[in-house]
Motif scaffolding. Structure first.
Motif, PDB file in Angstrom:
ATOM      1  N   PHE A  18       0.830  -1.207   0.000  1.00 11.25           N
ATOM      2  CA  PHE A  18       0.000   0.000   0.000  1.00 11.25           C
ATOM      3  C   PHE A  18       0.865   1.259   0.000  1.00 11.25           C
ATOM      4  CE2 PHE A  18      -2.158   3.197   2.716  1.00 11.25           C
ATOM      5  CZ  PHE A  18      -3.196   3.519   1.865  1.00 11.25           C
ATOM      6  N   CYS A  19       1.899   1.273   0.834  1.00 12.94           N
ATOM      7  CA  CYS A  19       2.795   2.437   0.905  1.00 12.94           C
ATOM      8  C   CYS A  19       3.576   2.631  -0.398  1.00 12.94           C
ATOM      9  CB  CYS A  19       3.763   2.287   2.079  1.00 12.94           C
ATOM     10  SG  CYS A  19       2.979   2.487   3.678  1.00 12.94           S
ATOM     11  N   LEU A  20       3.972   1.537  -1.011  1.00 10.11           N
ATOM     12  CA  LEU A  20       4.688   1.658  -2.288  1.00 10.11           C
ATOM     13  C   LEU A  20       3.790   2.230  -3.383  1.00 10.11           C
ATOM     14  CD1 LEU A  20       6.793  -1.613  -2.179  1.00 10.11           C
ATOM     15  CD2 LEU A  20       7.607   0.720  -1.883  1.00 10.11           C
ATOM     16  N   SER A  25       2.444   6.880  -6.685  1.00 18.40           N
ATOM     17  CA  SER A  25       1.444   7.876  -7.086  1.00 18.40           C
ATOM     18  C   SER A  25       1.949   9.291  -6.851  1.00 18.40           C
ATOM     19  CB  SER A  25       0.147   7.663  -6.310  1.00 18.40           C
ATOM     20  OG  SER A  25      -0.370   6.398  -6.541  1.00 18.40           O
ATOM     21  N   LEU A  26       2.631   9.508  -5.730  1.00 18.40           N
ATOM     22  CA  LEU A  26       3.164  10.835  -5.434  1.00 18.40           C
ATOM     23  C   LEU A  26       4.231  11.242  -6.445  1.00 18.40           C
ATOM     24  CD1 LEU A  26       3.492  10.680  -1.556  1.00 18.40           C
ATOM     25  CD2 LEU A  26       1.871  12.030  -2.884  1.00 18.40           C
ATOM     26  N   LYS A  27       5.072  10.307  -6.828  1.00 20.75           N
ATOM     27  CA  LYS A  27       6.135  10.616  -7.789  1.00 20.75           C
ATOM     28  C   LYS A  27       5.558  10.889  -9.173  1.00 20.75           C
ATOM     29  CE  LYS A  27       9.362  10.032  -4.781  1.00 20.75           C
ATOM     30  NZ  LYS A  27      10.059  11.159  -4.208  1.00 20.75           N
ATOM     31  N   ILE A  28       4.541  10.137  -9.567  1.00 20.72           N
ATOM     32  CA  ILE A  28       3.931  10.329 -10.890  1.00 20.72           C
ATOM     33  C   ILE A  28       3.219  11.669 -10.973  1.00 20.72           C
ATOM     34  CG2 ILE A  28       2.075   9.494 -12.410  1.00 20.72           C
ATOM     35  CD1 ILE A  28       2.886   6.655 -11.610  1.00 20.72           C
ATOM     36  N   THR A  29       2.487  12.032  -9.920  1.00 22.07           N
ATOM     37  CA  THR A  29       1.715  13.275  -9.932  1.00 22.07           C
ATOM     38  C   THR A  29       2.530  14.494  -9.516  1.00 22.07           C
ATOM     39  OG1 THR A  29       0.944  12.915  -7.669  1.00 22.07           O
ATOM     40  CG2 THR A  29      -0.440  12.065  -9.450  1.00 22.07           C
ATOM     41  N   LYS A  30       3.781  14.290  -9.109  1.00 23.48           N
ATOM     42  CA  LYS A  30       4.668  15.367  -8.647  1.00 23.48           C
ATOM     43  C   LYS A  30       4.076  16.109  -7.441  1.00 23.48           C
ATOM     44  CE  LYS A  30       7.371  15.563 -12.609  1.00 23.48           C
ATOM     45  NZ  LYS A  30       7.589  14.176 -12.792  1.00 23.48           N
ATOM     46  N   SER A  35       3.986  18.610   0.424  1.00 21.33           N
ATOM     47  CA  SER A  35       3.629  18.222   1.785  1.00 21.33           C
ATOM     48  C   SER A  35       4.652  17.242   2.356  1.00 21.33           C
ATOM     49  CB  SER A  35       2.239  17.577   1.803  1.00 21.33           C
ATOM     50  OG  SER A  35       2.294  16.317   1.176  1.00 21.33           O
ATOM     51  N   TYR A  36       4.401  16.852   3.593  1.00 22.31           N
ATOM     52  CA  TYR A  36       5.247  15.865   4.262  1.00 22.31           C
ATOM     53  C   TYR A  36       4.725  14.446   4.042  1.00 22.31           C
ATOM     54  CZ  TYR A  36       7.533  19.708   6.642  1.00 22.31           C
ATOM     55  OH  TYR A  36       8.249  20.833   6.923  1.00 22.31           O
ATOM     56  N   LEU A  37       3.807  14.290   3.129  1.00 18.92           N
ATOM     57  CA  LEU A  37       3.195  12.993   2.884  1.00 18.92           C
ATOM     58  C   LEU A  37       4.226  11.942   2.496  1.00 18.92           C
ATOM     59  CD1 LEU A  37       0.596  11.363   2.670  1.00 18.92           C
ATOM     60  CD2 LEU A  37       0.327  12.217   0.357  1.00 18.92           C
TER      61      LEU A  37
END
Length: 97
Positions: A18-20, A25-30, A35-37
């Motif tokens: 789930f974390c991966l 998703s964060l890297k793809i959407t930039k 945030s600190y997410l």
């Protein structure tokens, strides 16, 4: 003492996946620069990876004392990962609302 290492291993591997997905998703959407997410998610990934390893070693260990020690550390790291995931969910909730 009830053996919880198999349960920790199962839950840790599922949450690690789930974390991966979150990090990808964060890297793809930039979105990771806003945030600190990603930091909380990487903390959870680190804790879950070590927790998986230690719970596996607890299952495979023949020494009862060493197995209990591995299991206790894996349990603490699993709880720390849950806290990191909870903080990540709070950040997502705040950004969505």
């Amino acid at each position: 003492m009830k053996k919880t290492a198999p349960h920790i291993l199962n839950a840790s591997t599922n949450l690690l996946g789930f974390c991966l997905v979150i990090i990808t998703s964060l890297k793809i959407t930039k979105f990771n620069h806003h945030s600190y997410l990603d930091e909380f998610t990487m903390g959870a990934i680190f804790c879950l990876t070590i927790s998986c390893t230690l719970s596996f070693l607890a299952i495979k260990s023949t020494d009862k004392k060493r197995s209990d020690k591995f299991e206790n550390i894996a349990d603490v790291l699993f709880f720390a990962a849950l806290l990191c995931i909870s903080l990540a969910v709070c950040i997502v909730s705040i950004d969505v609302v």
